[in-house]
Scaffold this motif. Structure first.
Motif, PDB file in Angstrom:
ATOM      1  N   LEU A 268       5.897  -8.160   3.104  1.00  0.00           N
ATOM      2  CA  LEU A 268       4.628  -8.671   2.575  1.00  0.00           C
ATOM      3  C   LEU A 268       4.455  -8.293   1.112  1.00  0.00           C
ATOM      4  CD1 LEU A 268       2.192  -8.007   5.561  1.00  0.00           C
ATOM      5  CD2 LEU A 268       3.039 -10.217   4.760  1.00  0.00           C
TER       6      LEU A 268
ATOM      7  N   VAL B  64      -2.552  -7.300   1.654  1.00  0.00           N
ATOM      8  CA  VAL B  64      -1.784  -6.968   2.855  1.00  0.00           C
ATOM      9  C   VAL B  64      -2.717  -6.849   4.056  1.00  0.00           C
ATOM     10  CG1 VAL B  64      -0.419  -5.165   3.980  1.00  0.00           C
ATOM     11  CG2 VAL B  64       0.144  -5.878   1.642  1.00  0.00           C
TER      12      VAL B  64
ATOM     13  N   MET C  90      -3.743 -10.161   5.329  1.00  0.00           N
ATOM     14  CA  MET C  90      -2.689 -10.783   6.135  1.00  0.00           C
ATOM     15  C   MET C  90      -2.676 -10.199   7.549  1.00  0.00           C
ATOM     16  SD  MET C  90      -1.473 -13.115   4.255  1.00  0.00           S
ATOM     17  CE  MET C  90      -3.100 -13.222   3.472  1.00  0.00           C
TER      18      MET C  90
ATOM     19  N   ARG D 246       3.845 -13.828   3.899  1.00  0.00           N
ATOM     20  CA  ARG D 246       4.540 -13.470   2.654  1.00  0.00           C
ATOM     21  C   ARG D 246       4.287 -14.523   1.575  1.00  0.00           C
ATOM     22  NH1 ARG D 246      10.773 -13.566   3.331  1.00  0.00           N
ATOM     23  NH2 ARG D 246      10.262 -15.789   3.271  1.00  0.00           N
TER      24      ARG D 246
END
Length: 506
Positions: free
Chosen positions: A367, A385, A388, A418
């Motif tokens: 990531l 992050v 996500m 990503r």
């Protein structure tokens, strides 16, 4: 004694957690053309590799003329009478056309160093005989007039024929052809069909992988269909063309959920625009005047048969392949010809087919790698992050796990996450459902719909047409490098031409 030329019995081949060939059984009978078809990632080439010794099966047996061959090396199998061509051309570019065929002949495969260096009369005689034999094969495929030309100077279609001629130089009893018509013009395809028919008439057995299904239906005596590594159907062309399991394998399975659509308006300006886009892949004219639009907060899908040019289209927009002609603009700015790494920094992000994992990195490292092009500081990256992880909770559970050990669905979620880490202006995804179970596909598509609802601009290439059409706002149908249809997904999905685009190839 078996009456079958080739027997493939309960063969399985695994690569880690991926089952490329799953307990499959079939036969190839003498003097017939048998075709092996299926969507991308179905296991077709892996099956050929199990037959020719490139892969050793994990279970099952491969027999040729009644002899077990799955424990033999490729050159031993070739010596028994099985020759093949490859999906990606394997020719010697720096040799002449005739020399490419001569290297396959028995006379040239066992040279003696000293006589060859001193040019003994016996060596010269053997070379002359080998050249005559090679010229016979070149005449058979229609390349004799180019015998002394460098192989690199042949057109793509001629190089395909050269590879067939070299395989024929082995004097095989069974010829395996892996997508021999890929990238050929209509005229070249017709020539290859005629060649296959002549070879069959001369008694040669042919096992064919081909994405041009109209041609498959035309030349085959029997068709075997794979999906996710498993055989799902076997029969005559007529039987296969009516089989609902085959149609579902190519068009995909529908998803159960209903999704709201965003309608286009005349006042809008596109975020991404391609006009009269042409591109080459080697000698293949892969894109032929493609035009498309992607608007703010829209998810547009591009569907079409294998080899239609879908991946090339995304790659050309992303700067991976140069445009031969035409123009691509993003937010009104011409981005044609800008290298991929610069486009990534400008917000054009492509999540590639098969995900492009770095298997030795952990989920969290992968990531963070996605934020490489971002100008944000470490605090912002850490916050991204966490976002996500909120979008894909399973990734948080796997944050310290190596990405190469994730399941296929988890890897696809990681690939999308990503891609999002760079805050893209346009997110392009190439076949995100490839190789995934239906329940995982629905979960992935739910996430894409959420991203669209959050304002993300998404351009999706997808072979699962039914599921993709369900979440898309607008759809394009690509066929042989051209946009053949475009419009409302509901209307297109009920158009018989969609089925024809997938199941004919013309």
């Amino acid at each position: 004694m078996s009456t079958c030329l080739l027997e493939f019995e309960k063969v399985t081949k695994r690569f880690g957690g991926v089952v490329a060939v799953n307990d499959n059984t079939f036969q190839v009978e003498p003097g017939r053309v048998v075709s092996l078809i299926g969507p991308n990632g179905a296991g077709k080439t892996s099956t050929f590799n199990c037959i020719t010794g490139m892969y050793t099966p994990d279970a099952g047996e491969v027999r040729f003329l009644g002899r077990k061959i799955d424990n033999l090396k490729p050159h031993q199998i070739a010596a028994l009478g099985i020759a093949r061509t490859f999906q990606n051309l394997q020719i010697f570019h720096n040799l002449s056309v005739v020399e490419n065929v001569m290297v396959a002949l028995p006379k040239t495969r066992t040279p003696s160093m000293l006589p060859s260096m001193l040019r003994f009369a016996s060596v010269q005689k053997a070379e002359a005989e080998a050249k005559r034999a090679a010229m016979e094969k070149l005449s058979l495929v229609g390349l004799a007039h180019l015998a002394d030309h460098p192989a690199k100077d042949l057109s793509f279609g001629e190089q395909r024929l050269l590879e067939v001629a070299r395989a024929l130089a082995l004097e095989p009893k069974l010829l395996l052809l892996d997508e021999p018509m890929a990238g050929m013009s209509r005229e070249e395809v017709a020539g290859m069909v005629e060649l296959i028919r002549r070879l069959k008439a001369e008694g040669l057995s042919i096992f064919l992988i081909e994405h041009d299904l109209a041609t498959v239906m035309e030349v085959s005596d029997k068709i075997i269909v794979l999906e996710f590594g498993s055989k799902i159907a076997e029969g005559t062309p007529e039987e296969i063309s009516r089989d609902e399991r085959v149609i579902e394998a190519y068009l995909g399975r529908d998803v159960q959920r209903e999704y709201a659509r965003k309608s286009r308006t005349e006042q809008e300006q596109p975020v991404l625009q391609a006009d009269d886009l042409h591109a080459l892949r080697g000698d293949i004219h892969a894109l032929k005047g493609v035009a498309l639009r992607l608007y703010k907060g829209e998810l547009a899908v591009i569907i079409g048969a294998n080899g239609a040019g879908k991946s090339t289209l995304l790659g050309t927009i992303a700067g991976l392949y140069p445009a031969k002609a035409g123009r691509v603009t993003c937010q009104g700015k011409d981005i044609t010809g800008i290298p991929a790494e610069q486009l990534a920094r400008q917000g054009i992000n492509l999540v590639p087919e098969r995900r492009g994992m770095f298997p030795e990195l952990t989920v969290e490292e992968s990531l963070r790698l996605g934020a490489y092009c971002s100008r944000h500081g470490q605090q912002q990256v850490a916050e991204d992050v966490e976002k996500m992880y909120q979008l894909f909770p399973v990734l948080k559970e796997r944050r310290k796990q190596l990405s190469g050990t994730l399941s296929g669905g988890e890897q696809q979620m990681l690939a999308i996450a990503r891609g999002l880490m760079s805050h893209p202006e346009v997110l392009m995804l190439d076949e995100p459902s490839l190789g995934l179970a239906p329940m995982i596909v629905e979960e992935i598509f739910d996430k894409l719909y959420q991203l669209k609802q959050m304002g993300m601009n998404i351009l999706l290439v997808e072979q699962n047409a039914r599921a993709a059409m369900r979440i898309a706002d607008y759809a394009y149908v690509l066929e042989n490098g051209r946009i053949k249809m475009a419009g409302n997904p509901d209307q297109l999905m009920h158009d018989d031409r969609i089925r024809a685009a997938y199941l004919s190839g013309h």
